[in-house]
Motif scaffolding. Structure first.
Motif, PDB file in Angstrom:
ATOM      1  N   TRP A 127     -44.832 -17.283 -53.246  1.00  0.00           N
ATOM      2  CA  TRP A 127     -45.189 -18.626 -53.706  1.00  0.00           C
ATOM      3  C   TRP A 127     -46.332 -18.640 -54.723  1.00  0.00           C
ATOM      4  CZ3 TRP A 127     -41.318 -21.235 -52.162  1.00  0.00           C
ATOM      5  CH2 TRP A 127     -40.708 -20.938 -50.946  1.00  0.00           C
ATOM      6  N   ALA A 128     -46.930 -17.492 -54.988  1.00  0.00           N
ATOM      7  CA  ALA A 128     -48.124 -17.441 -55.832  1.00  0.00           C
ATOM      8  C   ALA A 128     -47.870 -18.002 -57.230  1.00  0.00           C
ATOM      9  CB  ALA A 128     -48.658 -16.017 -55.912  1.00  0.00           C
ATOM     10  N   LEU A 129     -46.790 -17.586 -57.862  1.00  0.00           N
ATOM     11  CA  LEU A 129     -46.525 -18.055 -59.221  1.00  0.00           C
ATOM     12  C   LEU A 129     -46.209 -19.543 -59.226  1.00  0.00           C
ATOM     13  CD1 LEU A 129     -46.359 -17.345 -62.185  1.00  0.00           C
ATOM     14  CD2 LEU A 129     -43.977 -16.678 -61.829  1.00  0.00           C
ATOM     15  N   ALA A 130     -45.407 -20.003 -58.276  1.00  0.00           N
ATOM     16  CA  ALA A 130     -45.094 -21.436 -58.194  1.00  0.00           C
ATOM     17  C   ALA A 130     -46.369 -22.245 -57.990  1.00  0.00           C
ATOM     18  CB  ALA A 130     -44.097 -21.701 -57.066  1.00  0.00           C
ATOM     19  N   HIS A 131     -47.247 -21.764 -57.139  1.00  0.00           N
ATOM     20  CA  HIS A 131     -48.509 -22.463 -56.895  1.00  0.00           C
ATOM     21  C   HIS A 131     -49.375 -22.480 -58.159  1.00  0.00           C
ATOM     22  CE1 HIS A 131     -52.025 -24.012 -54.905  1.00  0.00           C
ATOM     23  NE2 HIS A 131     -52.710 -22.986 -55.377  1.00  0.00           N
ATOM     24  N   SER A 132     -49.403 -21.361 -58.869  1.00  0.00           N
ATOM     25  CA  SER A 132     -50.192 -21.285 -60.104  1.00  0.00           C
ATOM     26  C   SER A 132     -49.687 -22.275 -61.147  1.00  0.00           C
ATOM     27  CB  SER A 132     -50.144 -19.869 -60.679  1.00  0.00           C
ATOM     28  OG  SER A 132     -50.782 -18.961 -59.818  1.00  0.00           O
ATOM     29  N   ILE A 133     -48.369 -22.415 -61.246  1.00  0.00           N
ATOM     30  CA  ILE A 133     -47.784 -23.369 -62.196  1.00  0.00           C
ATOM     31  C   ILE A 133     -48.185 -24.786 -61.795  1.00  0.00           C
ATOM     32  CG2 ILE A 133     -45.636 -24.379 -63.052  1.00  0.00           C
ATOM     33  CD1 ILE A 133     -44.387 -21.549 -62.684  1.00  0.00           C
TER      34      ILE A 133
ATOM     35  N   THR B 274     -43.902  -7.513 -65.737  1.00  0.00           N
ATOM     36  CA  THR B 274     -43.690  -8.783 -65.047  1.00  0.00           C
ATOM     37  C   THR B 274     -44.080  -9.959 -65.929  1.00  0.00           C
ATOM     38  OG1 THR B 274     -45.901  -8.874 -64.089  1.00  0.00           O
ATOM     39  CG2 THR B 274     -44.191  -7.699 -62.817  1.00  0.00           C
ATOM     40  N   ALA B 275     -43.533 -11.111 -65.604  1.00  0.00           N
ATOM     41  CA  ALA B 275     -43.920 -12.342 -66.298  1.00  0.00           C
ATOM     42  C   ALA B 275     -45.408 -12.588 -66.113  1.00  0.00           C
ATOM     43  CB  ALA B 275     -43.098 -13.521 -65.781  1.00  0.00           C
ATOM     44  N   GLU B 276     -45.911 -12.324 -64.919  1.00  0.00           N
ATOM     45  CA  GLU B 276     -47.331 -12.525 -64.646  1.00  0.00           C
ATOM     46  C   GLU B 276     -48.205 -11.654 -65.555  1.00  0.00           C
ATOM     47  OE1 GLU B 276     -45.169 -13.532 -60.812  1.00  0.00           O
ATOM     48  OE2 GLU B 276     -44.969 -12.033 -62.372  1.00  0.00           O
ATOM     49  N   ALA B 277     -47.782 -10.404 -65.777  1.00  0.00           N
ATOM     50  CA  ALA B 277     -48.538  -9.517 -66.663  1.00  0.00           C
ATOM     51  C   ALA B 277     -48.500 -10.034 -68.101  1.00  0.00           C
ATOM     52  CB  ALA B 277     -47.982  -8.097 -66.592  1.00  0.00           C
ATOM     53  N   LEU B 278     -47.340 -10.505 -68.542  1.00  0.00           N
ATOM     54  CA  LEU B 278     -47.228 -11.049 -69.898  1.00  0.00           C
ATOM     55  C   LEU B 278     -48.120 -12.267 -70.091  1.00  0.00           C
ATOM     56  CD1 LEU B 278     -43.364 -10.791 -70.403  1.00  0.00           C
ATOM     57  CD2 LEU B 278     -45.117  -9.438 -71.588  1.00  0.00           C
ATOM     58  N   LEU B 279     -48.333 -13.014 -69.023  1.00  0.00           N
ATOM     59  CA  LEU B 279     -49.156 -14.220 -69.086  1.00  0.00           C
ATOM     60  C   LEU B 279     -50.630 -13.940 -68.796  1.00  0.00           C
ATOM     61  CD1 LEU B 279     -46.712 -16.542 -67.133  1.00  0.00           C
ATOM     62  CD2 LEU B 279     -47.152 -16.579 -69.596  1.00  0.00           C
ATOM     63  N   GLY B 280     -50.931 -12.742 -68.344  1.00  0.00           N
ATOM     64  CA  GLY B 280     -52.312 -12.403 -68.017  1.00  0.00           C
ATOM     65  C   GLY B 280     -52.821 -13.095 -66.773  1.00  0.00           C
ATOM     66  N   ILE B 281     -51.925 -13.370 -65.822  1.00  0.00           N
ATOM     67  CA  ILE B 281     -52.330 -14.087 -64.606  1.00  0.00           C
ATOM     68  C   ILE B 281     -52.141 -13.253 -63.353  1.00  0.00           C
ATOM     69  CG2 ILE B 281     -51.992 -16.380 -65.579  1.00  0.00           C
ATOM     70  CD1 ILE B 281     -49.323 -16.483 -64.009  1.00  0.00           C
ATOM     71  N   GLU B 282     -52.018 -11.962 -63.487  1.00  0.00           N
ATOM     72  CA  GLU B 282     -51.919 -11.117 -62.306  1.00  0.00           C
ATOM     73  C   GLU B 282     -53.211 -11.219 -61.509  1.00  0.00           C
ATOM     74  OE1 GLU B 282     -49.119  -7.385 -63.274  1.00  0.00           O
ATOM     75  OE2 GLU B 282     -51.017  -7.431 -64.369  1.00  0.00           O
ATOM     76  N   GLY B 283     -53.078 -11.307 -60.226  1.00  0.00           N
ATOM     77  CA  GLY B 283     -54.250 -11.305 -59.363  1.00  0.00           C
ATOM     78  C   GLY B 283     -55.035 -12.607 -59.321  1.00  0.00           C
ATOM     79  N   LEU B 284     -54.458 -13.714 -59.810  1.00  0.00           N
ATOM     80  CA  LEU B 284     -55.169 -14.989 -59.732  1.00  0.00           C
ATOM     81  C   LEU B 284     -55.332 -15.451 -58.295  1.00  0.00           C
ATOM     82  CD1 LEU B 284     -53.898 -17.280 -62.630  1.00  0.00           C
ATOM     83  CD2 LEU B 284     -56.086 -16.136 -62.395  1.00  0.00           C
ATOM     84  N   GLU B 285     -54.378 -15.104 -57.465  1.00  0.00           N
ATOM     85  CA  GLU B 285     -54.440 -15.447 -56.047  1.00  0.00           C
ATOM     86  C   GLU B 285     -53.672 -14.381 -55.294  1.00  0.00           C
ATOM     87  OE1 GLU B 285     -51.091 -18.578 -55.101  1.00  0.00           O
ATOM     88  OE2 GLU B 285     -52.384 -19.329 -56.687  1.00  0.00           O
ATOM     89  N   PRO B 286     -53.763 -14.334 -53.980  1.00  0.00           N
ATOM     90  CA  PRO B 286     -53.055 -13.290 -53.244  1.00  0.00           C
ATOM     91  C   PRO B 286     -51.563 -13.279 -53.573  1.00  0.00           C
ATOM     92  CG  PRO B 286     -54.476 -14.560 -51.780  1.00  0.00           C
ATOM     93  CD  PRO B 286     -54.496 -15.243 -53.118  1.00  0.00           C
ATOM     94  N   ALA B 287     -51.031 -12.087 -53.731  1.00  0.00           N
ATOM     95  CA  ALA B 287     -49.617 -11.947 -54.060  1.00  0.00           C
ATOM     96  C   ALA B 287     -48.755 -12.484 -52.929  1.00  0.00           C
ATOM     97  CB  ALA B 287     -49.290 -10.479 -54.314  1.00  0.00           C
TER      98      ALA B 287
ATOM     99  N   PHE C 251     -38.292 -12.892 -71.420  1.00  0.00           N
ATOM    100  CA  PHE C 251     -38.817 -11.803 -72.230  1.00  0.00           C
ATOM    101  C   PHE C 251     -39.045 -10.555 -71.377  1.00  0.00           C
ATOM    102  CE2 PHE C 251     -42.418 -10.032 -74.943  1.00  0.00           C
ATOM    103  CZ  PHE C 251     -41.565  -9.511 -75.911  1.00  0.00           C
ATOM    104  N   SER C 252     -39.555 -10.734 -70.175  1.00  0.00           N
ATOM    105  CA  SER C 252     -39.769  -9.620 -69.262  1.00  0.00           C
ATOM    106  C   SER C 252     -38.454  -8.894 -68.966  1.00  0.00           C
ATOM    107  CB  SER C 252     -40.383 -10.150 -67.954  1.00  0.00           C
ATOM    108  OG  SER C 252     -40.414  -9.154 -66.970  1.00  0.00           O
ATOM    109  N   PHE C 253     -37.408  -9.647 -68.681  1.00  0.00           N
ATOM    110  CA  PHE C 253     -36.103  -9.058 -68.390  1.00  0.00           C
ATOM    111  C   PHE C 253     -35.543  -8.375 -69.633  1.00  0.00           C
ATOM    112  CE2 PHE C 253     -31.613  -9.981 -66.509  1.00  0.00           C
ATOM    113  CZ  PHE C 253     -31.550  -8.707 -65.979  1.00  0.00           C
ATOM    114  N   ALA C 254     -35.712  -8.988 -70.791  1.00  0.00           N
ATOM    115  CA  ALA C 254     -35.230  -8.379 -72.039  1.00  0.00           C
ATOM    116  C   ALA C 254     -35.952  -7.055 -72.313  1.00  0.00           C
ATOM    117  CB  ALA C 254     -35.408  -9.352 -73.208  1.00  0.00           C
ATOM    118  N   ILE C 255     -37.248  -6.996 -72.034  1.00  0.00           N
ATOM    119  CA  ILE C 255     -37.986  -5.737 -72.206  1.00  0.00           C
ATOM    120  C   ILE C 255     -37.437  -4.680 -71.253  1.00  0.00           C
ATOM    121  CG2 ILE C 255     -40.220  -4.587 -71.880  1.00  0.00           C
ATOM    122  CD1 ILE C 255     -41.548  -7.230 -72.819  1.00  0.00           C
TER     123      ILE C 255
END
Length: 143
Positions: free
Chosen positions: A23-29, A7-20, A87-91
């Motif tokens: 909207w979690a990724l949008a909120h994190s951005i 996942t993009a979140e795993a590539l960024l090292g932000i998994e688990g920053l807030e409840p899944a 990059f996640s999709f390409a992988i």
């Protein structure tokens, strides 16, 4: 070849920053991704290019971010996440980070002879074009 799902979140090292949630990724951005997410992603995306991160955030700007808030702006975070998704999709399509990097760096005729990485870095519609191209590769469309 087995597909990898990173996942993009795993590539960024932000998994688990807030409840899944959707909207979690949008909120994190919006809240400001940590500069560490940029550092981690660029080490994975371009392990032999120490200057790659400056294609996403200019050097002086990045130094200011590190000294002040330690967070990226919404625009910087959005650009970073867009590229992480590509990059996640390409992988997933190519089965390995090395093969994904090779695809992203090689000029492609459907992108006006530009490398997909350059197109994805430039604009959001460019990112959409690269994701569309990857989708065609994944699902047997013409490329």
């Amino acid at each position: 070849m087995p597909r990898q799902n990173v996942t993009a979140e795993a590539l960024l090292g932000i998994e688990g920053l807030e409840p899944a949630s959707p909207w979690a990724l949008a909120h994190s951005i919006e809240a400001g991704l940590p500069v560490a997410a940029l550092e981690q992603f660029t080490e994975i995306m371009a392990p032999d290019d120490a200057l790659f991160k400056y294609r996403l955030v200019p050097k002086a700007t990045l130094q200011r971010r590190k000294k002040s808030t330690g967070r990226l702006t919404t625009d910087e975070g959005d650009r970073l996440v867009r590229l992480a998704r590509v990059f996640s999709f390409a992988i997933e399509i190519y089965g390995s980070p090395d093969r994904a990097r090779e695809f992203l760096r090689r000029p492609h005729t459907m992108l006006g002879g530009k490398p997909p990485l350059d197109v994805a870095l430039t604009t959001s519609p460019g990112t959409d074009l690269v994701i569309n191209l990857l989708g065609r590769l994944a699902y047997g469309g013409t490329v």
